[in-house]
Design a protein around this motif. Sequence first.
Motif: not given
Length: 197
Positions: A126, A130-131, A133-134
């Motif tokens: 996850s 998340y990273n 996508n960021m």
Amino acid sequence: EHTIKEGDSYDVVPDTISIWIFNKRVNTRRNCKSIAYWTYEQNGSDLSEIMTKGEKRVTIELSKLEQTEEHTISNELSVWLNFLKHPTKLSQQEQKQKGVNEAMTRLSFLSHNMAERRDYMIRQQSLHLYNANMNRNYAKGKEEGIEIGREEGIEIGARQNAIETAKNFLAMGLTIKQVAQGTGLTEDEVLEIKEKM
């Protein structure tokens, strides 16, 4: 891939080193490390057994680590053998050796039960997503910001050109209406420019 075919010479077998690590005593040698070959040769502290020219077997006995003479094993190997024997009892100096902290983290992970390891891996996945996508959003936002800045720069540059042209037209004696038509500025903007001249 290294298995020889029937009739092949043993000379085609690549040099091989096998390392056997024991947590107890397996021979009568003093030091924790011994190397076995075909016959016997002197290695600095004990007689070593020679097996073949291209193959040697290194035996390491962790139970003899403390009594081993320093010159027979490197400091780096000593740290890793200490890690195998007592991973939680390494000195701060030993923990600074390259790879040791990573190994301690990995060992800590592996010491948890299967459910905890699964939860950890899901959490790590996850975080990676998340990273990712960021980073993707950051790159996209940066690209869009550059484009907006470029457009605003063009607009500011065009406005500055219009102002300079208006000043030239006013200096030539053109009317405010003529200057506004020639530059694209409003008559109020031209009037304001004239007042500041």
